[in-house]
Enzyme design. Structure first.
Site, PDB file in Angstrom:
ATOM      1  N   ARG A  62      41.067  21.187-101.315  1.00 47.84           N
ATOM      2  CA  ARG A  62      40.352  20.175-100.524  1.00 47.84           C
ATOM      3  C   ARG A  62      41.327  19.199 -99.870  1.00 47.84           C
ATOM      4  NH1 ARG A  62      36.041  23.433-100.969  1.00 47.84           N
ATOM      5  NH2 ARG A  62      35.542  23.786-103.135  1.00 47.84           N
ATOM      6  N   LYS A  73      40.427  18.356-116.894  1.00 49.96           N
ATOM      7  CA  LYS A  73      39.163  18.964-116.445  1.00 49.96           C
ATOM      8  C   LYS A  73      38.937  20.150-117.361  1.00 49.96           C
ATOM      9  CE  LYS A  73      37.052  21.406-112.515  1.00 49.96           C
ATOM     10  NZ  LYS A  73      37.159  21.739-111.084  1.00 49.96           N
ATOM     11  N   GLU A  96      33.274  24.293-114.060  1.00 49.49           N
ATOM     12  CA  GLU A  96      33.534  25.226-112.949  1.00 49.49           C
ATOM     13  C   GLU A  96      34.484  26.343-113.374  1.00 49.49           C
ATOM     14  OE1 GLU A  96      34.742  22.522-109.777  1.00 49.49           O
ATOM     15  OE2 GLU A  96      32.636  22.236-109.264  1.00 49.49           O
ATOM     16  N   ARG A 100      37.614  14.055-117.807  1.00 47.44           N
ATOM     17  CA  ARG A 100      36.621  14.056-116.730  1.00 47.44           C
ATOM     18  C   ARG A 100      35.232  14.424-117.241  1.00 47.44           C
ATOM     19  NH1 ARG A 100      37.546  17.282-112.043  1.00 47.44           N
ATOM     20  NH2 ARG A 100      37.036  15.634-110.581  1.00 47.44           N
ATOM     21  N   LYS A 149      32.534  10.744-111.833  1.00 48.06           N
ATOM     22  CA  LYS A 149      32.329  10.719-110.372  1.00 48.06           C
ATOM     23  C   LYS A 149      31.246   9.693-110.036  1.00 48.06           C
ATOM     24  CE  LYS A 149      34.019  15.253-109.099  1.00 48.06           C
ATOM     25  NZ  LYS A 149      33.931  16.452-108.259  1.00 48.06           N
ATOM     26  N   ASP A 207      28.289  15.313-106.682  1.00 49.69           N
ATOM     27  CA  ASP A 207      29.651  15.617-106.247  1.00 49.69           C
ATOM     28  C   ASP A 207      29.973  15.005-104.885  1.00 49.69           C
ATOM     29  OD1 ASP A 207      32.153  16.724-106.288  1.00 49.69           O
ATOM     30  OD2 ASP A 207      31.518  18.772-105.914  1.00 49.69           O
ATOM     31  N   GLU A 223      35.801  15.510 -98.424  1.00 50.48           N
ATOM     32  CA  GLU A 223      35.383  16.888 -98.696  1.00 50.48           C
ATOM     33  C   GLU A 223      33.988  17.192 -98.154  1.00 50.48           C
ATOM     34  OE1 GLU A 223      35.530  17.952-102.844  1.00 50.48           O
ATOM     35  OE2 GLU A 223      34.409  19.797-102.508  1.00 50.48           O
ATOM     36  N   GLU A 252      25.537  10.397 -92.154  1.00 50.29           N
ATOM     37  CA  GLU A 252      24.376  10.638 -93.013  1.00 50.29           C
ATOM     38  C   GLU A 252      23.196  11.103 -92.166  1.00 50.29           C
ATOM     39  OE1 GLU A 252      22.666   7.201 -95.002  1.00 50.29           O
ATOM     40  OE2 GLU A 252      21.896   8.476 -96.607  1.00 50.29           O
TER      41      GLU A 252
HETATM   42  C1  GCU Z   1      34.354  19.809-106.373  1.00 50.78           C
HETATM   43  C2  GCU Z   1      35.382  20.468-105.514  1.00 50.78           C
HETATM   44  C3  GCU Z   1      36.329  21.318-106.307  1.00 50.78           C
HETATM   45  C4  GCU Z   1      36.931  20.475-107.411  1.00 50.78           C
HETATM   46  C5  GCU Z   1      35.846  19.829-108.233  1.00 50.78           C
HETATM   47  C6  GCU Z   1      36.364  18.834-109.237  1.00 50.78           C
HETATM   48  O1  GCU Z   1      33.477  20.747-106.888  1.00 50.78           O
HETATM   49  O2  GCU Z   1      34.759  21.238-104.537  1.00 50.78           O
HETATM   50  O3  GCU Z   1      37.313  21.803-105.450  1.00 50.78           O
HETATM   51  O4  GCU Z   1      37.740  21.248-108.219  1.00 50.78           O
HETATM   52  O5  GCU Z   1      34.973  19.105-107.400  1.00 50.78           O
HETATM   53  O6  GCU Z   1      36.205  17.637-109.004  1.00 50.78           O
HETATM   54  O7  GCU Z   1      36.897  19.216-110.250  1.00 50.78           O
END
Ligand code: GCU
Length: 818
Positions: free
Chosen positions: A164, A283, A287, A321, A362, A367, A395, A504
């Site tokens: 990103r 992290k 994901e 995180r 966050k 996101d 992003e 927006e």
């Molecule tokens: C979003 C982002 C990812 C990133 C993730 C994160 O999903 O698209 O590229 O890794 O946030 O904050 O860990």
């Protein structure tokens, strides 16, 4: 006017006009109360020397002789060093890294006193940035930070790419290793320190354990040594499974003694090289990343393992995180809700974390969307410290190919009162710090768009003082970055302050999120991509209704994760503000908003308003021709023109998507009814063929034309059906990766324009390889005299896999945008 690359950002110290300089007296010297060249105090003195030369044309010597303190000099040092001169600290209390700037002394000296060495540097920048704005008002101020954690995150990979990142390759890494040349890293540290940020986590949260190679550890040492004189500490992101993948252990179970000692050993090695490492960012279980849950341990078990490994090393912390969620969520279950995840995962662990664990949350529950409520986790951690994570990298906000000034969005979140225990609890007052996903790259603009650097500046100022006003910040930034000229300041302020509402409006309203393609690049429109997959960014749009029911009564219960006073607002459809309606409620498209409009008509109107407003940006900017240097003028002019064209792509894609879905026509009969358009597929084609575009709404009429082969050009011709007159001729085409097509447009065989599909070379967003909402774009040829019946012809020359794709041509009378 000298061309400027932007590399100095807001620290360019442009020479002040003589009329302003005259008011300023001459200083005799800069007295530095620290002789160590690696000290931020020494850095401050060098910065003063440089700044005064450039702003005021005064060349001053650095002096280390404290007897010179009697002369009208600028004295910079820590509070302790000043006390040796017999200068008392200010009566107002100092917080860590605060500073005292006094220009009201009777002997015409200036005192810049830091609570710490870093504070002395901050005070110096404050002094210089005042001078650079022509502000000589005498001051005697103490300034303290709101919080001590003022970080940024870089998502840099060891191979030099940036996740990103929209501004070229990493300044930290290349080909698996830390770079040799530290020049950009020092320049970066200077920018960060001038806005009082104090740490940077240098590698991607999706981390690579090869960071621990001997060579890279030495590289980290060089980075830390380069940034330390600027008061910047570094941190690193860790890959949870490093003991297995890098250490050769059979497990990465955080309770396994071998794993624990492996991390202790690695930590010792890291601290040997970087003794002031600020900490580890983790992290995990997010994901697809491994984490403690992989080993049937709790998230706290994982965080605490790192925390204990760090405890012997001073004040280092674990940034754990809270971005943990299941990305295989079954949408058919009405109550499945990604927005619940952070509280679901972390609430019960509150109190289980070591003292040096800080939860990184966050700003919103999903996101970095264009509009979100604050994360409910802010109100659910009562014994665990936490920071708010925001994102300068745009992003989901146009990836620096659009300009969106994000400070107003952050302010709304920071000002939000969570009403914890029924007491005032603004987010800004309950966080213990800030971190921000920045993702600068090696581009000289740092971030990919000269205007977007305003977001970094504002971020820094808001971490120091979260009550900072977005208008004040953009004005100061404009003066420092571009010019003291009032037209420049007013124009940039206007564009900046309109940019978030504009984005927006044309990207996703009423809390439905940024309707970009969430499966692919996160850039252009693709409202259908939100649903039908496990990522949980649902809109739950059907033929009759839309929005996510997050109520306790009938939905996912997310509203109930907020404290009762806030929950009562979000639970009740009549109390929920329109801008978050679809975030919390699932309603028919015909639901009437507080404004009196239906949801669907609001969609249509807002998209038209947003796209129309984006058209005003290039016009506004054009006022600055000659008032700023041509290089930066042209760069921004090009981007704003592109943004205006892509805003129309957004408008039409989103509106057509919902029209097709709900079949409720636009009351104003604009959507799907374009009076000034000639569709490419309706033109007389030779060497071109018609293709469907996916998603269909990304192309006007769902179709485009591409050349029949990648060898020969294609021609599309049409007779102009409009009355004779002066028109702007806009061509909508697609520019994707895989080649650089060339185009020529003719009127009665006279060339009126030429261009090539080379946006990849000029814009930094994530490019697509297809015809879609990311690649759709527009070029406009203005003021063309047209006779009714004239023959318009486009010749497209394909290249590689880019087959000179065309969507439509608009013949626009003056004042009409379509
Ligand atoms: C979003 C982002 C990812 C990133 C993730 C994160 O999903 O698209 O590229 O890794 O946030 O904050 O860990």
């Amino acid at each position: 006017m000298a061309l400027e690359s932007g590399i100095d950002g807001w620290l360019r110290y442009a020479e002040l006009p003589a009329s302003l300089c005259a008011k300023q007296h001459q200083y005799s010297s800069i007295l530095v109360l620290d002789e160590f060249q690696t000290s931020p105090v020494y850095t401050a003195a060098k910065e003063l020397q440089d700044g005064l030369k450039r702003i005021l044309g005064q060349s001053l010597e650095l002096s280390f002789d404290i007897t010179a303190a009697q002369q009208p000099s600028i004295i910079v040092g820590t509070v302790d060093a000043f006390s040796k001169l017999g200068v008392d600290p200010p009566s107002e209390a100092f917080k860590a890294d605060g500073f005292y700037l006094n220009t009201q002394l009777t002997n015409a000296s200036v005192h810049i006193m830091g609570e710490s060495e870093r504070g002395a540097l901050y005070g110096t920048f404050e002094f210089l940035m005042r001078l650079a704005q022509g502000n000589f008002d005498p001051v005697s101020i103490v300034s303290n930070p709101s919080v001590s954690i003022r970080w940024v995150n870089q998502w840099d990979n060891l191979d030099g790419s940036i996740e990103r990142g929209y501004a070229g390759p990493s300044i930290f890494f290349r080909d698996g290793e830390v770079v040799e040349d530290m020049t950009r890293i020092a320049q970066f540290a200077r920018l960060l320190s001038s806005i009082r940020l104090n740490a940077v986590v240098v590698n991607n949260v999706n981390a690579n354990p090869k960071l621990f190679s001997e060579k890279n550890l030495r590289g980290l040492q060089r980075i830390a040594d380069t940034m330390r004189p600027w008061g910047i500490r570094i941190g690193i992101s860790l890959y949870f499974d490093s003991p297995r993948e890098f250490g050769g252990l059979p497990t990465a179970d955080p309770l396994d003694p071998d794993v624990i000692s492996w991390w202790q050993d690695i930590t010792a090695k890291v601290f040997e090289k970087v003794p002031d490492l600020v900490g580890y960012t983790i992290k995990a279980n997010s994901e697809g990343q491994p984490g403690p849950l992989t080993y049937k341990r709790t998230l706290a078990d994982g965080a605490n393992m790192f925390a204990r490994a760090l405890q012997p090393y001073g004040n280092a912390i674990v940034m754990y995180r809270a971005f943990v969620y299941n990305h295989h969520l079954d949408e058919s279950v009405w109550t499945n809700d990604r927005a619940n995840a952070a509280v679901d995962y972390f609430k019960d662990l509150d109190g289980e974390f070591e003292d040096n664990v800080i939860c990184q949350i966050k700003f919103g529950p999903i996101d970095f969307q264009v509009r979100e409520p604050p994360s409910p986790l802010f109100a659910n951690l009562r014994k665990t410290k936490f920071v708010i994570e925001t994102q300068v990298a745009q992003e989901y906000l146009g990836q620096q190919s659009h300009y969106v000034y994000i400070a107003p969005l952050w302010k709304e979140i920071l000002d939000f009162d969570m009403r914890i225990d029924g007491q005032p609890s603004a987010v800004r007052d309950i966080v213990c710090g800030h971190t921000n996903v920045l993702n600068i790259g090696s581009d000289t603009t740092w971030i990919g768009h000269h205007l977007s650097l305003s977001n970094l500046y504002a971020y820094g100022r808001m971490t120091w003082d979260p009550l900072s006003d977005p208008v004040d910040m953009i004005q100061d930034w404009s003066r420092l970055t571009f010019s003291l000229d009032q037209t420049v300041v007013d124009t940039i302020t206007k564009i900046a302050m309109e940019s978030w509402p504009t984005y927006e409006n044309h990207s996703g309203n009423l809390g439905i999120q940024t309707l970009c393609d969430i499966i692919y690049t996160h850039y252009g429109p693709s409202p259908g991509s939100q649903d039908g997959n496990g990522w949980g960014q649902f809109t739950r749009a059907t033929a009759t209704s839309i929005g996510v029911d997050r109520t306790v009564a009938t939905g996912s219960g997310n509203a109930g994760q907020y404290p009762p006073e806030v929950a009562a607002i979000f639970e009740d459809i009549d109390k929920t503000p329109d801008e978050l309606l679809l975030w919390f409620h699932h309603v028919p498209y015909t639901h009437c908003l507080k404004s009196g409009k239906t949801v669907i008509q609001h969609f249509y109107d807002a998209h038209y308003e947003g796209a129309a407003n984006a058209q005003t940006f290039p016009k506004e900017w054009s006022k600055l021709k000659g008032l700023i240097d041509d290089h930066r003028f042209n760069h921004v002019a090009f981007k704003l023109e592109y943004q205006a064209g892509h805003a129309l792509v957004w408008r039409d894609s989103v509106n057509n998507f919902y029209l097709a879905k709900c079949r409720i026509p636009d009351e104003k009969n604009r959507v799907s009814n374009y009076q000034w358009r000639i569709e490419a597929e309706d033109m007389r084609l030779s060497g071109y063929k018609i293709v469907p575009v996916t998603p269909a709404e990304a192309a006007s009429g769902g179709k485009a034309i591409i050349t029949e082969s990648n060898q020969n050009p294609g021609t599309a011709m049409a007779k102009i059906p409009y009355p004779s007159g002066k028109y702007d001729i806009a061509v909508n085409y697609f520019d994707h990766t895989g080649g650089t097509s060339k185009y020529e447009i003719f009127l009665n065989n006279q060339v009126i324009g030429r261009w090539s599909g080379n946006l990849q070379e000029k814009l930094g967003h994530d490019f697509s390889e297809y015809l879609d909402g990311h690649s759709a774009t527009r070029i406009t040829f203005r003021g063309v005299m047209v006779e009714s019946g004239d023959i318009l012809k486009v010749v497209g020359e394909p290249n590689g896999t880019e087959l000179a794709p065309l969507d439509y041509i608009s013949i626009l009378p003056e004042g009409i945008v379509d």
